[in-house]
Design a protein around this motif. Structure first.
Motif, PDB file in Angstrom:
ATOM      1  N   HIS A  94       0.803  -1.227   0.000  1.00  0.00           N
ATOM      2  CA  HIS A  94       0.000   0.000   0.000  1.00  0.00           C
ATOM      3  C   HIS A  94       0.835   1.276   0.000  1.00  0.00           C
ATOM      4  CE1 HIS A  94       0.595  -0.523   4.339  1.00  0.00           C
ATOM      5  NE2 HIS A  94       0.393   0.783   4.431  1.00  0.00           N
ATOM      6  N   GLU A  95       2.133   1.186   0.312  1.00  0.00           N
ATOM      7  CA  GLU A  95       3.020   2.346   0.249  1.00  0.00           C
ATOM      8  C   GLU A  95       3.951   2.280  -0.956  1.00  0.00           C
ATOM      9  OE1 GLU A  95       5.038   2.900   3.966  1.00  0.00           O
ATOM     10  OE2 GLU A  95       3.180   3.360   5.022  1.00  0.00           O
ATOM     11  N   ALA A  96       3.733   1.272  -1.791  1.00  0.00           N
ATOM     12  CA  ALA A  96       4.528   1.109  -3.017  1.00  0.00           C
ATOM     13  C   ALA A  96       3.614   1.401  -4.213  1.00  0.00           C
ATOM     14  CB  ALA A  96       5.126  -0.299  -3.067  1.00  0.00           C
ATOM     15  N   TYR A  97       3.267   0.391  -4.984  1.00  0.00           N
ATOM     16  CA  TYR A  97       2.433   0.598  -6.171  1.00  0.00           C
ATOM     17  C   TYR A  97       1.010   0.087  -5.999  1.00  0.00           C
ATOM     18  CZ  TYR A  97       6.691   2.070  -8.390  1.00  0.00           C
ATOM     19  OH  TYR A  97       7.849   2.761  -8.697  1.00  0.00           O
ATOM     20  N   GLY A  98       0.629  -0.255  -4.768  1.00  0.00           N
ATOM     21  CA  GLY A  98      -0.731  -0.694  -4.495  1.00  0.00           C
ATOM     22  C   GLY A  98      -1.001  -2.117  -4.949  1.00  0.00           C
ATOM     23  N   GLU A  99      -2.216  -2.567  -4.689  1.00  0.00           N
ATOM     24  CA  GLU A  99      -2.640  -3.906  -5.095  1.00  0.00           C
ATOM     25  C   GLU A  99      -2.930  -3.934  -6.590  1.00  0.00           C
ATOM     26  OE1 GLU A  99      -2.646  -6.544  -3.247  1.00  0.00           O
ATOM     27  OE2 GLU A  99      -2.547  -5.687  -1.231  1.00  0.00           O
ATOM     28  N   ARG A 100      -2.824  -5.107  -7.170  1.00  0.00           N
ATOM     29  CA  ARG A 100      -3.277  -5.283  -8.551  1.00  0.00           C
ATOM     30  C   ARG A 100      -4.789  -5.118  -8.563  1.00  0.00           C
ATOM     31  NH1 ARG A 100      -0.185  -6.681 -12.278  1.00  0.00           N
ATOM     32  NH2 ARG A 100      -1.744  -7.764 -13.495  1.00  0.00           N
ATOM     33  N   SER A 101      -5.327  -4.557  -9.630  1.00  0.00           N
ATOM     34  CA  SER A 101      -6.762  -4.294  -9.696  1.00  0.00           C
ATOM     35  C   SER A 101      -7.348  -4.790 -11.008  1.00  0.00           C
ATOM     36  CB  SER A 101      -7.009  -2.784  -9.570  1.00  0.00           C
ATOM     37  OG  SER A 101      -8.343  -2.471  -9.864  1.00  0.00           O
ATOM     38  N   ASP A 102      -8.479  -5.497 -10.899  1.00  0.00           N
ATOM     39  CA  ASP A 102      -9.189  -5.938 -12.102  1.00  0.00           C
ATOM     40  C   ASP A 102      -9.676  -4.747 -12.918  1.00  0.00           C
ATOM     41  OD1 ASP A 102      -8.753  -8.582 -11.484  1.00  0.00           O
ATOM     42  OD2 ASP A 102     -10.738  -8.888 -10.595  1.00  0.00           O
ATOM     43  N   GLU A 103      -9.882  -3.600 -12.247  1.00  0.00           N
ATOM     44  CA  GLU A 103     -10.317  -2.396 -12.958  1.00  0.00           C
ATOM     45  C   GLU A 103      -9.258  -1.899 -13.939  1.00  0.00           C
ATOM     46  OE1 GLU A 103     -11.564   0.584 -10.185  1.00  0.00           O
ATOM     47  OE2 GLU A 103     -13.038  -0.751  -9.267  1.00  0.00           O
ATOM     48  N   ASN A 104      -8.022  -2.317 -13.738  1.00  0.00           N
ATOM     49  CA  ASN A 104      -6.937  -1.920 -14.634  1.00  0.00           C
ATOM     50  C   ASN A 104      -6.724  -2.917 -15.771  1.00  0.00           C
ATOM     51  OD1 ASN A 104      -6.419   0.427 -13.214  1.00  0.00           O
ATOM     52  ND2 ASN A 104      -4.989  -0.577 -11.842  1.00  0.00           N
ATOM     53  N   MET A 105      -7.651  -3.859 -15.903  1.00  0.00           N
ATOM     54  CA  MET A 105      -7.626  -4.815 -17.011  1.00  0.00           C
ATOM     55  C   MET A 105      -8.703  -4.351 -17.998  1.00  0.00           C
ATOM     56  SD  MET A 105      -5.288  -6.983 -16.011  1.00  0.00           S
ATOM     57  CE  MET A 105      -5.456  -8.454 -16.996  1.00  0.00           C
ATOM     58  N   VAL A 106      -8.314  -4.076 -19.221  1.00  0.00           N
ATOM     59  CA  VAL A 106      -9.231  -3.510 -20.203  1.00  0.00           C
ATOM     60  C   VAL A 106      -9.284  -4.391 -21.444  1.00  0.00           C
ATOM     61  CG1 VAL A 106      -9.717  -1.486 -21.636  1.00  0.00           C
ATOM     62  CG2 VAL A 106      -8.649  -1.182 -19.393  1.00  0.00           C
ATOM     63  N   ARG A 107     -10.489  -4.778 -21.824  1.00  0.00           N
ATOM     64  CA  ARG A 107     -10.669  -5.541 -23.064  1.00  0.00           C
ATOM     65  C   ARG A 107     -10.892  -4.533 -24.186  1.00  0.00           C
ATOM     66  NH1 ARG A 107     -10.467 -10.579 -24.021  1.00  0.00           N
ATOM     67  NH2 ARG A 107     -10.676 -11.163 -21.841  1.00  0.00           N
ATOM     68  N   TYR A 108     -10.120  -4.677 -25.256  1.00  0.00           N
ATOM     69  CA  TYR A 108     -10.099  -3.716 -26.346  1.00  0.00           C
ATOM     70  C   TYR A 108     -10.365  -4.456 -27.651  1.00  0.00           C
ATOM     71  CZ  TYR A 108      -8.335   0.679 -28.357  1.00  0.00           C
ATOM     72  OH  TYR A 108      -8.207   1.876 -28.992  1.00  0.00           O
ATOM     73  N   PRO A 109     -11.273  -3.949 -28.497  1.00  0.00           N
ATOM     74  CA  PRO A 109     -11.562  -4.633 -29.761  1.00  0.00           C
ATOM     75  C   PRO A 109     -10.319  -4.710 -30.648  1.00  0.00           C
ATOM     76  CG  PRO A 109     -13.162  -2.892 -29.331  1.00  0.00           C
ATOM     77  CD  PRO A 109     -12.061  -2.737 -28.323  1.00  0.00           C
ATOM     78  N   ILE A 110     -10.042  -5.867 -31.183  1.00  0.00           N
ATOM     79  CA  ILE A 110      -8.849  -6.051 -32.015  1.00  0.00           C
ATOM     80  C   ILE A 110      -8.940  -5.210 -33.287  1.00  0.00           C
ATOM     81  CG2 ILE A 110      -9.537  -8.077 -33.381  1.00  0.00           C
ATOM     82  CD1 ILE A 110      -6.633  -9.160 -32.491  1.00  0.00           C
ATOM     83  N   LEU A 144      -6.927  -8.327 -24.284  1.00  0.00           N
ATOM     84  CA  LEU A 144      -7.015  -7.939 -22.882  1.00  0.00           C
ATOM     85  C   LEU A 144      -5.714  -7.233 -22.521  1.00  0.00           C
ATOM     86  CD1 LEU A 144      -8.642  -8.014 -20.251  1.00  0.00           C
ATOM     87  CD2 LEU A 144      -7.493 -10.181 -19.717  1.00  0.00           C
ATOM     88  N   LEU A 145      -5.841  -5.961 -22.102  1.00  0.00           N
ATOM     89  CA  LEU A 145      -4.681  -5.143 -21.764  1.00  0.00           C
ATOM     90  C   LEU A 145      -4.608  -4.955 -20.257  1.00  0.00           C
ATOM     91  CD1 LEU A 145      -5.162  -2.422 -24.527  1.00  0.00           C
ATOM     92  CD2 LEU A 145      -3.613  -4.385 -24.573  1.00  0.00           C
ATOM     93  N   ASP A 146      -3.415  -5.129 -19.712  1.00  0.00           N
ATOM     94  CA  ASP A 146      -3.173  -4.986 -18.279  1.00  0.00           C
ATOM     95  C   ASP A 146      -2.475  -3.655 -18.037  1.00  0.00           C
ATOM     96  OD1 ASP A 146      -2.426  -5.147 -15.624  1.00  0.00           O
ATOM     97  OD2 ASP A 146      -1.491  -7.124 -15.797  1.00  0.00           O
ATOM     98  N   ALA A 147      -3.191  -2.709 -17.396  1.00  0.00           N
ATOM     99  CA  ALA A 147      -2.633  -1.393 -17.107  1.00  0.00           C
ATOM    100  C   ALA A 147      -2.135  -1.284 -15.665  1.00  0.00           C
ATOM    101  CB  ALA A 147      -3.668  -0.309 -17.398  1.00  0.00           C
ATOM    102  N   ASN A 148      -2.107  -2.398 -14.923  1.00  0.00           N
ATOM    103  CA  ASN A 148      -1.527  -2.373 -13.577  1.00  0.00           C
ATOM    104  C   ASN A 148      -0.038  -2.079 -13.684  1.00  0.00           C
ATOM    105  OD1 ASN A 148      -3.552  -3.338 -11.483  1.00  0.00           O
ATOM    106  ND2 ASN A 148      -3.822  -4.870 -13.085  1.00  0.00           N
TER     107      ASN A 148
END
Length: 142
Positions: free
Chosen positions: A66-82, A120-124
């Motif tokens: 929590h004092e580094a880069y935080g937890e991984r979040s599913d909200e930072n996973m984005v599905r993008y049309p190819i 599926l793009l991971d923005a974490n």
């Protein structure tokens, strides 16, 4: 002896490791990292770690998630049309790409999955979910 306080510009050498002992970053062979303490230029745990250090002092600190880069979040996973990818980019799992948000901020994403119709793009942050251990040496208070 002068000690670091909020607002000081400092220069530090550091060696960052994960729990498994592997190095994820280091200033070895480079100029010391320079930043203004308390200005949000480095992660909170690193900022806090240099407070009250004196020039020449060395310490090892473990920074919780929590004092580094935080937890991984599913909200930072984005599905993008190819179909939205430029024709010259063929996405592959593990590929790093750069996207921009509505405000024009550019950020890296990693291709996590490719299907016939989407990517599926991971923005974490790559270090999200990881506690980080740093060996820090204060070189200078400018």
């Amino acid at each position: 002896m002068q000690q670091v306080k909020k607002g000081d510009t400092v220069r530090v050498h550091y060696h960052g490791k994960l729990n498994d002992g592997s190095t994820f970053d280091s200033s070895d062979g480079r100029a010391p990292l320079e930043f203004v303490v308390g200005n949000g230029q480095v992660i909170k745990g690193f900022d806090d770690a240099v407070m009250s250090m004196a020039v020449g002092e060395k310490k090892t600190v473990t920074i919780p998630v929590h004092e580094a880069y935080g937890e991984r979040s599913d909200e930072n996973m984005v599905r993008y049309p190819i179909t939205e990818f430029p024709a010259d980019i063929k996405p592959e799992v593990g590929m790093e790409l750069h996207m921009s948000d509505d405000q024009g901020h550019v950020f890296p994403v990693i291709v996590a999955e490719v299907t016939d119709d989407s990517v599926l793009l991971d923005a974490n942050h790559p270090l999200a979910g990881e506690p980080l251990t740093f060996e820090i040496e204060l070189v200078e208070i400018a």
